[in-house]
Scaffold this active site. Structure first.
Site, PDB file in Angstrom:
ATOM      1  N   GLY A   1       0.780  -1.237   0.000  1.00  0.00           N
ATOM      2  CA  GLY A   1       0.000   0.000   0.000  1.00  0.00           C
ATOM      3  C   GLY A   1       0.803   1.274   0.000  1.00  0.00           C
TER       4      GLY A   1
ATOM      5  N   GLY B   1       2.228   2.519  -2.748  1.00  0.00           N
ATOM      6  CA  GLY B   1       2.178   3.170  -4.055  1.00  0.00           C
ATOM      7  C   GLY B   1       3.099   2.584  -5.104  1.00  0.00           C
TER       8      GLY B   1
ATOM      9  N   THR C   1       2.506   0.082  -7.243  1.00  0.00           N
ATOM     10  CA  THR C   1       1.763  -0.077  -8.492  1.00  0.00           C
ATOM     11  C   THR C   1       1.544   1.275  -9.153  1.00  0.00           C
ATOM     12  OG1 THR C   1       0.632  -1.910  -7.431  1.00  0.00           O
ATOM     13  CG2 THR C   1      -0.293  -1.123  -9.494  1.00  0.00           C
TER      14      THR C   1
ATOM     15  N   GLU D   1      -5.924   2.503  30.914  1.00  0.00           N
ATOM     16  CA  GLU D   1      -5.534   3.490  29.897  1.00  0.00           C
ATOM     17  C   GLU D   1      -4.904   4.720  30.531  1.00  0.00           C
ATOM     18  OE1 GLU D   1      -5.341   2.735  26.867  1.00  0.00           O
ATOM     19  OE2 GLU D   1      -6.425   0.854  27.101  1.00  0.00           O
TER      20      GLU D   1
ATOM     21  N   ASP E   1       0.064  -5.098  25.162  1.00  0.00           N
ATOM     22  CA  ASP E   1       1.160  -4.323  25.758  1.00  0.00           C
ATOM     23  C   ASP E   1       2.366  -5.217  25.996  1.00  0.00           C
ATOM     24  OD1 ASP E   1      -0.673  -2.259  25.885  1.00  0.00           O
ATOM     25  OD2 ASP E   1      -1.236  -2.702  27.959  1.00  0.00           O
TER      26      ASP E   1
HETATM   27  P1  ADP Z   1       1.251  -1.139  -3.577  1.00  0.00           P
HETATM   28  O1  ADP Z   1       1.350  -1.517  -5.004  1.00  0.00           O
HETATM   29  O2  ADP Z   1       2.519  -0.573  -3.012  1.00  0.00           O
HETATM   30  O3  ADP Z   1       0.685  -2.183  -2.681  1.00  0.00           O
HETATM   31  P2  ADP Z   1      -0.696   0.666  -4.604  1.00  0.00           P
HETATM   32  O4  ADP Z   1       0.115   1.419  -5.584  1.00  0.00           O
HETATM   33  O5  ADP Z   1      -1.572  -0.396  -5.138  1.00  0.00           O
HETATM   34  O6  ADP Z   1       0.237   0.078  -3.462  1.00  0.00           O
HETATM   35  O7  ADP Z   1      -1.531   1.695  -3.733  1.00  0.00           O
HETATM   36  C1  ADP Z   1      -2.852   1.433  -3.344  1.00  0.00           C
HETATM   37  C2  ADP Z   1      -3.620   2.731  -3.225  1.00  0.00           C
HETATM   38  O8  ADP Z   1      -3.123   3.497  -2.131  1.00  0.00           O
HETATM   39  C3  ADP Z   1      -3.494   3.606  -4.435  1.00  0.00           C
HETATM   40  O9  ADP Z   1      -4.482   3.321  -5.366  1.00  0.00           O
HETATM   41  C4  ADP Z   1      -3.659   5.001  -3.850  1.00  0.00           C
HETATM   42  O10 ADP Z   1      -5.020   5.345  -3.748  1.00  0.00           O
HETATM   43  C5  ADP Z   1      -3.102   4.874  -2.456  1.00  0.00           C
HETATM   44  N1  ADP Z   1      -1.714   5.326  -2.367  1.00  0.00           N
HETATM   45  C6  ADP Z   1      -0.668   4.577  -1.974  1.00  0.00           C
HETATM   46  N2  ADP Z   1       0.469   5.304  -1.972  1.00  0.00           N
HETATM   47  C7  ADP Z   1       0.145   6.538  -2.394  1.00  0.00           C
HETATM   48  C8  ADP Z   1       0.897   7.739  -2.621  1.00  0.00           C
HETATM   49  N3  ADP Z   1       2.217   7.794  -2.387  1.00  0.00           N
HETATM   50  N4  ADP Z   1       0.230   8.830  -3.053  1.00  0.00           N
HETATM   51  C9  ADP Z   1      -1.098   8.782  -3.266  1.00  0.00           C
HETATM   52  N5  ADP Z   1      -1.849   7.680  -3.081  1.00  0.00           N
HETATM   53  C10 ADP Z   1      -1.258   6.563  -2.646  1.00  0.00           C
HETATM   54 ZN    ZN Z   2      -2.700  -1.367  27.517  1.00  0.00          ZN
END
Ligand code: ADP
Ligand code: ZN
Length: 604
Positions: free
Chosen positions: A208, A210, A212, A427, A503
């Site tokens: 996640g 970015g 791709t 907490e 924890d």
């Molecule tokens: P990865 O391939 O690293 O798992 P992706 O490129 O598929 O991640 O990212 C998934 C989504 O997360 C994208 O479609 C976008 O909406 C969001 N995202 C991730 N990184 C960024 C970034 N640097 N800037 C903007 N959006 C991002």
């Molecule tokens: Zn705790």
């Protein structure tokens, strides 16, 4: 990006379907095949039928007699007996002699019908199903009859692609990839000087972040076709299919050069070959084909291969050798500035009320990936709609962080008063220990509303800016903070609950890392005792030391945590009056902010 699928389960499922359809098929075919089947009768019946003139056609063979009834709908057979005037009698009965086939359905036909046809049907069905599965996973088009064809398709045709400006943060990665874009724009400059581009570039980083998007942006910026395929799509049901897909993908790519080929989750095919007996043949063949293809073309033909993975350490070394994926571009979790930019990029897509402090949101969401931040913004918009508002507000964004990080508020989980009281003390214990230690970050928010993630409450800390380096003292204070919840329970109730399991885990992990990886123990000096084997996914570690050392490490971890735990108990005991006051306040409000907390803590 996606969870690991279970190939075993899906294969079983597939075989189940095959078996079922096979049975249905056989049932359906049976009457038809039976019709051609021959009923055996005894010689007596045959003679009676002859006498009654019930015989249609007859064929006398070497060792049996085949005959039909008068309407020629059913074929019978009977053994041949020594019966000299049989022919005469048959003739009298009006039977028609024939040497043609009143024949059993040919074994070939039967075989074709009951085996080859269903198998052929399944094969196509299988292709279809697996294509469907792929469609779900990677969004490729189904090619029911294009067996062994890769499902790679041109994802970004021309200008209307993603640009680098859509990817927020990740400046280093972008800079690195800019060179590729430049090369694709004008290869001649590179050719003149004799420089060749790396054939393969590996984007490594947590899910996640970015990767791709970046790959698409390279294609978008260079205005070249983009072929995309996920590693898991190569690994097919049938051995050899993956390899032929690779071949086909590269064939297509070479025709369309210059272009970008993107292989997501390359670890699905590029895992280390372990030489185990009964290893995954299909995967190995696919990987070998990929290596062959990469070796087979010149660096200058304009096909650039980008691949993404979040477990680079598991890749086969053959893949990362020079001439293959020899350039590695890290795509890390965004820092504070990056997070703020990503939030802003995604906030443009929704309506946000004026004056939202993105910096504050970014600070609260420390450790979140780009995908999580995108999710946070979307959750905020959804929340605004649910509450009938036309704009998402600061509060929406802040609550979304909790939703994305800690799960939805569990409205119907009702804690008993006693439990709520314990959680409140727990907490406040964390928060108090944090606040009383000078180096610790101030608390942002404390809540005892149960979350769907199972957390009964939590204390949210805010990082002030980015922390790249942490001192031994800071780490120790962090451990003390982890133990603060349990410490408060002990001091107040004299007993302990299960509420501290997370924890405990965190404190242990940190203490271990201090001793085995950060060289922060007195006795081991700067010796690495553990190596991280899974940097981007959870950070699994493996010990690299003798059994005695391992035992010594365990002892030191316990000592380290115990010392901090005792410190936390001391802090709690000293501030018992404040603890009661704050816990009471939290118990009533269920959620209090960092300011409220500090206000109560500091007033006399
Ligand atoms: P990865 O391939 O690293 O798992 P992706 O490129 O598929 O991640 O990212 C998934 C989504 O997360 C994208 O479609 C976008 O909406 C969001 N995202 C991730 N990184 C960024 C970034 N640097 N800037 C903007 N959006 C991002
Ligand atoms: Zn705790």
């Amino acid at each position: 990006m996606k969870e690991v699928k279970e190939p075993r389960k899906s294969l079983l499922y597939y075989y189940g379907i095959i078996l079922l359809v096979m049975m249905i098929f056989n049932l359906l075919m049976r009457p038809w095949m039976n019709q051609r089947q021959i009923v055996e009768v005894d010689y007596g019946t045959f003679m009676t039928m002859t006498e009654n003139k019930e015989i249609g056609r007859v064929e006398v063979q070497d060792n049996q007699i085949l005959f039909t009834d008068a309407d020629e709908t059913q074929v019978y057979k009977t053994g041949l007996m020594n019966d000299p005037d049989l022919v005469q009698r048959l003739y009298d009965s009006g039977a028609v002699f024939t040497s043609e086939i009143i024949e059993e359905a040919s074994p070939i036909v039967t075989f074709l019908l009951s085996w080859v046809l269903p198998i052929a049907i399944f094969w196509f069905l299988g292709r279809f199903l697996s294509n469907q599965m792929m469609k779900k996973m990677g969004g490729s088009n189904s090619m029911m009859f294009g067996m062994g064809k890769s499902n790679a398709k041109i994802y970004v045709k021309s200008t209307e692609g993603i640009k680098f400006s859509d990817v927020a943060g990740e400046d280093e990665a972008k800079e690195n990839l800019m060179e590729i874009v430049d090369y694709l724009h004008d290869p001649s400059r590179y050719k003149e000087i004799g420089a060749s581009m790396p054939k393969g570039i590996l984007l490594v980083g947590p899910p996640g972040t970015g990767k791709t998007m970046l790959a698409k942006a390279v294609a978008g910026e260079s205005n070249v076709p983009f072929f995309s395929m996920s590693g898991s799509e190569f690994v097919e049901m049938f051995v050899g299919m993956g390899a032929s897909k690779v071949r086909d993908l590269f064939k297509q790519a070479k025709e369309k050069a210059p272009c970008i080929v993107f292989i997501d989750e390359i670890d699905a095919i590029g895992k280390k070959r372990d030489g185990q007996v009964g290893g995954n043949d299909e995967r190995e063949q696919t990987l070998n084909q990929l290596l062959t293809e990469m070796d087979g073309f010149e660096g200058n033909n304009g096909v650039i291969i980008l691949a993404a993975t979040n477990r680079p350490e598991s890749l086969d070394p053959a893949l990362t050798r020079p001439g293959r994926f020899d350039r590695r571009v890290p795509v890390e979790l965004p820092d504070l500035v990056g997070r703020e930019e990503i939030l802003k990029v995604h906030a443009k897509k929704i309506r946000v009320s004026e004056g939202v402090d993105f910096n504050k949101v970014a600070r609260m969401a420390s450790g979140a990936s780009g995908a999580e931040l995108a999710n946070i913004v979307n959750e905020a918009a959804l929340r605004a709609v649910r509450d009938g508002r036309r704009y998402a507000t600061q509060a929406d964004l802040e609550e979304s962080i909790e939703v994305v990080i800690a799960g939805y508020q569990k409205k119907n989980a009702i804690l008993s008063d006693k439990e709520k009281c314990v959680v409140a003390y727990h907490e406040i214990g964390h928060a108090l220990v944090t606040a009383k230690q000078t180096h610790s970050a101030p608390v942002q928010k404390i809540t005892i509303i149960p979350r769907t993630s199972g957390a009964l409450g939590y204390t949210m800390q805010v990082e002030e800016g980015n922390h790249y380096l942490m001192t031994k003292e800071e780490l120790e204070e962090k451990i003390a903070t982890y133990t603060g919840g349990r410490a408060a329970e002990e001091v107040v109730f004299g007993s302990v609950s299960t509420g501290a399991s997370n924890d405990i885990e965190q404190a242990t992990k940190l203490a271990r890392a201090m001793i085995t990886r950060y060289g922060m123990s007195d006795s081991f000096d700067m010796v690495a005792l553990e190596t991280v084997t899974n940097q981007y996914l959870g950070g699994d570690t493996s010990l690299a030391c003798s059994a005695e050392t391992a035992a010594e490490i365990d002892r030191q971890v316990v000592d380290l945590v115990r010392k901090q735990h005792e410190k936390a108990i001391a802090i709690i005991t000293e501030n018992r009056r404040k603890l009661d006051e704050l816990a009471q306040y939290l118990y009533e409000r269920e959620t209090i902010t960092g300011e409220e907390f500090m206000e109560i803590l500091e007033r006399e």
